[in-house]
Scaffold this motif. Structure first.
Motif, PDB file in Angstrom:
ATOM      1  N   LEU A 190     -10.778  14.452 -24.648  1.00  0.00           N
ATOM      2  CA  LEU A 190     -12.186  14.842 -24.756  1.00  0.00           C
ATOM      3  C   LEU A 190     -13.078  13.606 -24.828  1.00  0.00           C
ATOM      4  CD1 LEU A 190     -11.898  17.774 -27.341  1.00  0.00           C
ATOM      5  CD2 LEU A 190     -12.173  17.941 -24.866  1.00  0.00           C
ATOM      6  N   TYR A 191     -12.607  12.572 -25.551  1.00  0.00           N
ATOM      7  CA  TYR A 191     -13.367  11.329 -25.616  1.00  0.00           C
ATOM      8  C   TYR A 191     -13.373  10.632 -24.251  1.00  0.00           C
ATOM      9  CZ  TYR A 191     -13.241  11.759 -30.708  1.00  0.00           C
ATOM     10  OH  TYR A 191     -13.384  12.198 -31.999  1.00  0.00           O
ATOM     11  N   GLU A 192     -12.240  10.676 -23.574  1.00  0.00           N
ATOM     12  CA  GLU A 192     -12.160  10.049 -22.252  1.00  0.00           C
ATOM     13  C   GLU A 192     -13.120  10.718 -21.280  1.00  0.00           C
ATOM     14  OE1 GLU A 192      -8.090  10.384 -21.180  1.00  0.00           O
ATOM     15  OE2 GLU A 192      -7.356   9.046 -22.769  1.00  0.00           O
ATOM     16  N   ALA A 193     -13.203  12.034 -21.341  1.00  0.00           N
ATOM     17  CA  ALA A 193     -14.133  12.758 -20.469  1.00  0.00           C
ATOM     18  C   ALA A 193     -15.579  12.430 -20.826  1.00  0.00           C
ATOM     19  CB  ALA A 193     -13.889  14.259 -20.588  1.00  0.00           C
ATOM     20  N   ALA A 194     -15.852  12.281 -22.126  1.00  0.00           N
ATOM     21  CA  ALA A 194     -17.203  11.953 -22.558  1.00  0.00           C
ATOM     22  C   ALA A 194     -17.600  10.553 -22.104  1.00  0.00           C
ATOM     23  CB  ALA A 194     -17.299  12.065 -24.077  1.00  0.00           C
ATOM     24  N   ILE A 195     -16.644   9.606 -22.165  1.00  0.00           N
ATOM     25  CA  ILE A 195     -16.925   8.241 -21.717  1.00  0.00           C
ATOM     26  C   ILE A 195     -17.217   8.219 -20.220  1.00  0.00           C
ATOM     27  CG2 ILE A 195     -15.905   5.946 -21.388  1.00  0.00           C
ATOM     28  CD1 ILE A 195     -14.354   6.424 -24.000  1.00  0.00           C
ATOM     29  N   VAL A 196     -16.455   8.987 -19.455  1.00  0.00           N
ATOM     30  CA  VAL A 196     -16.685   9.069 -18.011  1.00  0.00           C
ATOM     31  C   VAL A 196     -18.079   9.607 -17.726  1.00  0.00           C
ATOM     32  CG1 VAL A 196     -15.976  10.246 -15.884  1.00  0.00           C
ATOM     33  CG2 VAL A 196     -14.243   9.316 -17.452  1.00  0.00           C
ATOM     34  N   GLY A 198     -20.589   9.042 -19.490  1.00  0.00           N
ATOM     35  CA  GLY A 198     -21.575   8.074 -19.956  1.00  0.00           C
ATOM     36  C   GLY A 198     -22.053   8.291 -21.377  1.00  0.00           C
ATOM     37  N   ALA A 199     -21.310   9.021 -22.165  1.00  0.00           N
ATOM     38  CA  ALA A 199     -21.717   9.304 -23.543  1.00  0.00           C
ATOM     39  C   ALA A 199     -21.509   8.077 -24.429  1.00  0.00           C
ATOM     40  CB  ALA A 199     -20.920  10.491 -24.093  1.00  0.00           C
ATOM     41  N   SER A 200     -22.488   7.792 -25.280  1.00  0.00           N
ATOM     42  CA  SER A 200     -22.375   6.701 -26.239  1.00  0.00           C
ATOM     43  C   SER A 200     -21.502   7.157 -27.417  1.00  0.00           C
ATOM     44  CB  SER A 200     -23.763   6.299 -26.745  1.00  0.00           C
ATOM     45  OG  SER A 200     -24.380   7.398 -27.407  1.00  0.00           O
ATOM     46  N   ARG A 201     -21.227   6.226 -28.361  1.00  0.00           N
ATOM     47  CA  ARG A 201     -20.419   6.588 -29.519  1.00  0.00           C
ATOM     48  C   ARG A 201     -21.104   7.680 -30.329  1.00  0.00           C
ATOM     49  NH1 ARG A 201     -15.459   6.053 -29.219  1.00  0.00           N
ATOM     50  NH2 ARG A 201     -15.387   6.339 -31.488  1.00  0.00           N
ATOM     51  N   TRP A 202     -22.433   7.607 -30.437  1.00  0.00           N
ATOM     52  CA  TRP A 202     -23.176   8.629 -31.173  1.00  0.00           C
ATOM     53  C   TRP A 202     -23.057   9.983 -30.479  1.00  0.00           C
ATOM     54  CZ3 TRP A 202     -24.969  10.652 -35.282  1.00  0.00           C
ATOM     55  CH2 TRP A 202     -25.969  11.616 -35.254  1.00  0.00           C
ATOM     56  N   LYS A 203     -23.185   9.984 -29.144  1.00  0.00           N
ATOM     57  CA  LYS A 203     -23.070  11.237 -28.385  1.00  0.00           C
ATOM     58  C   LYS A 203     -21.652  11.801 -28.485  1.00  0.00           C
ATOM     59  CE  LYS A 203     -27.249  11.539 -26.610  1.00  0.00           C
ATOM     60  NZ  LYS A 203     -28.143  12.695 -26.879  1.00  0.00           N
ATOM     61  N   GLN A 204     -20.658  10.923 -28.489  1.00  0.00           N
ATOM     62  CA  GLN A 204     -19.271  11.388 -28.634  1.00  0.00           C
ATOM     63  C   GLN A 204     -19.060  12.053 -29.994  1.00  0.00           C
ATOM     64  OE1 GLN A 204     -16.310   8.347 -27.591  1.00  0.00           O
ATOM     65  NE2 GLN A 204     -17.851   7.356 -26.301  1.00  0.00           N
ATOM     66  N   THR A 205     -19.645  11.440 -31.017  1.00  0.00           N
ATOM     67  CA  THR A 205     -19.530  12.027 -32.358  1.00  0.00           C
ATOM     68  C   THR A 205     -20.226  13.374 -32.435  1.00  0.00           C
ATOM     69  OG1 THR A 205     -19.455   9.820 -33.362  1.00  0.00           O
ATOM     70  CG2 THR A 205     -20.042  11.661 -34.796  1.00  0.00           C
ATOM     71  N   LEU A 206     -21.408  13.434 -31.816  1.00  0.00           N
ATOM     72  CA  LEU A 206     -22.224  14.645 -31.886  1.00  0.00           C
ATOM     73  C   LEU A 206     -21.647  15.797 -31.080  1.00  0.00           C
ATOM     74  CD1 LEU A 206     -24.894  15.618 -33.161  1.00  0.00           C
ATOM     75  CD2 LEU A 206     -26.053  14.950 -31.048  1.00  0.00           C
ATOM     76  N   HIS A 207     -21.096  15.493 -29.904  1.00  0.00           N
ATOM     77  CA  HIS A 207     -20.679  16.554 -28.988  1.00  0.00           C
ATOM     78  C   HIS A 207     -19.161  16.751 -28.889  1.00  0.00           C
ATOM     79  CE1 HIS A 207     -24.778  17.086 -27.546  1.00  0.00           C
ATOM     80  NE2 HIS A 207     -24.879  15.764 -27.390  1.00  0.00           N
ATOM     81  N   VAL A 208     -18.398  15.813 -29.448  1.00  0.00           N
ATOM     82  CA  VAL A 208     -16.938  15.943 -29.395  1.00  0.00           C
ATOM     83  C   VAL A 208     -16.341  16.032 -30.800  1.00  0.00           C
ATOM     84  CG1 VAL A 208     -14.773  14.890 -28.653  1.00  0.00           C
ATOM     85  CG2 VAL A 208     -16.798  14.732 -27.191  1.00  0.00           C
ATOM     86  N   THR A 209     -16.616  15.013 -31.620  1.00  0.00           N
ATOM     87  CA  THR A 209     -15.969  14.943 -32.933  1.00  0.00           C
ATOM     88  C   THR A 209     -16.391  16.086 -33.851  1.00  0.00           C
ATOM     89  OG1 THR A 209     -15.971  12.526 -32.727  1.00  0.00           O
ATOM     90  CG2 THR A 209     -15.473  13.448 -34.887  1.00  0.00           C
ATOM     91  N   LEU A 210     -17.706  16.238 -34.046  1.00  0.00           N
ATOM     92  CA  LEU A 210     -18.185  17.274 -34.969  1.00  0.00           C
ATOM     93  C   LEU A 210     -17.775  18.688 -34.545  1.00  0.00           C
ATOM     94  CD1 LEU A 210     -21.722  16.090 -36.164  1.00  0.00           C
ATOM     95  CD2 LEU A 210     -19.691  16.482 -37.552  1.00  0.00           C
ATOM     96  N   PRO A 211     -17.944  19.072 -33.277  1.00  0.00           N
ATOM     97  CA  PRO A 211     -17.486  20.418 -32.895  1.00  0.00           C
ATOM     98  C   PRO A 211     -15.981  20.614 -33.080  1.00  0.00           C
ATOM     99  CG  PRO A 211     -19.001  19.556 -31.249  1.00  0.00           C
ATOM    100  CD  PRO A 211     -18.697  18.430 -32.176  1.00  0.00           C
ATOM    101  N   SER A 212     -15.206  19.547 -32.938  1.00  0.00           N
ATOM    102  CA  SER A 212     -13.750  19.663 -33.064  1.00  0.00           C
ATOM    103  C   SER A 212     -13.302  19.898 -34.498  1.00  0.00           C
ATOM    104  CB  SER A 212     -13.067  18.403 -32.509  1.00  0.00           C
ATOM    105  OG  SER A 212     -13.356  18.238 -31.129  1.00  0.00           O
TER     106      SER A 212
END
Length: 299
Positions: A190-196, A198-212
């Protein structure tokens, strides 16, 4: 004849037997004392010889001038502790999850875990010294910045917030364990897809980490509702004083004063029984919500 499987499990049941006996002796046998809530208990006559008065003790509690204030204090303080007990550990767990140096991460975890293992008797002494209006380090810093010293443990307006913040400081480190464990289960793809994308670390936390980990956050929040009337007797008893009774007195300390200090055993038992009934309702409701929204069940 007993089945072979039952014989194999017999040692495990025997291992549990001492624990079961202790629970029965310490938790169930004393419940006979609940009868005192419906009596005008006289120590010399005992439970069996005291006069039965029905619900008179509960009527007396309702008419006591401090009852509603004590109930409000209990709910207010415990609610602050529940909210901070969710927000702070989640935030710290997310920050620790971003630390890539293993030694630094482990060191921070160890440091923030330590207060959990200290009793409130020890911590109350530390807090009294730190928050002292004359020699405490906090007020010394306030004076250096040009502010007036604050009597944190003697000001009825400030005292509830001191309780909530100090309890959070003591327990948030231990609370991060659950969320750090939940973070290890987040799918790396999920993080790899977010990086592809263009998500920043904050966006990854907001849209990947917290929902998980939202499932765990909801579950712990719902289960904590059962403690809404447990504002922490050990902490309050070691920190409060008559000067802050108006905002710092809770149900447990009220029961202590009524039963132990004033020897009004029937009234104290009635207050404790009222708290137990309400807590049971909250606990049952919280487990119902946990099952509905988090698919959590005990059995």
């Amino acid at each position: 004849m007993p089945r072979r499987k039952d014989l194999r499990e017999l040692p495990y049941h025997l291992m549990l037997l001492p624990c079961v006996i202790i629970v029965i002796l310490m938790n169930y046998v004393p419940m006979f004392g609940i009868v005192m809530a419906f009596q005008k208990y006289v120590p010399t006559k005992g439970i069996l010889g005291s006069k039965f008065v029905g619900l008179d003790n509960f009527k007396y509690i309702i008419n006591m001038p401090d009852t509603l204030q004590v109930l409000f204090n209990t709910v207010f303080i415990s609610s602050m502790k529940i909210v901070l007990g969710i927000i702070v550990p989640v935030t710290v767990a997310l920050l620790l999850n971003e630390v890539r140096i293993t030694f630094l991460k482990r060191s921070i975890q160890t440091i923030i875990y330590l207060p959990h293992f200290l009793s409130w008797i020890v911590l109350s002494g530390i807090l009294i010294d730190i928050l002292s209006p004359s020699t405490g380090i906090v007020n010394t810093m306030l004076k250096a910045l040009g502010f007036e010293p604050v009597f944190f443990l003697g000001n009825e307006k400030v005292f509830p917030y001191v309780l909530a913040l100090s309890d959070t400081w003591k327990e948030f480190g231990f609370g991060t364990i659950v969320y750090l464990a939940a973070l290890t289960g987040v799918d790396p793809t999920l993080y790899e897809a977010a990086i592809v994308d263009g998500a920043s670390r904050w966006k990854q936390t907001l849209h990947v980490t917290l929902p998980s980990i939202m499932y765990v956050i909801i579950l712990t929040t719902v289960l904590s509702l059962g403690n809404v009337l447990n504002a922490g007797f050990d902490q309050v008893f070691n920190l409060y004083s008559p000067a802050v009774y108006k905002t710092g007195d809770i149900i447990d300390t009220m029961v202590y004063r009524l039963g132990i200090v004033d020897a009004r055993f029937s009234i104290a038992t009635a207050v404790g029984l009222f708290k137990s009934i309400v807590s049971f309702i909250f606990i049952a409701g919280s487990y119902k919500l946990a099952y509905k929204y988090g698919d959590y069940r005990i059995f």
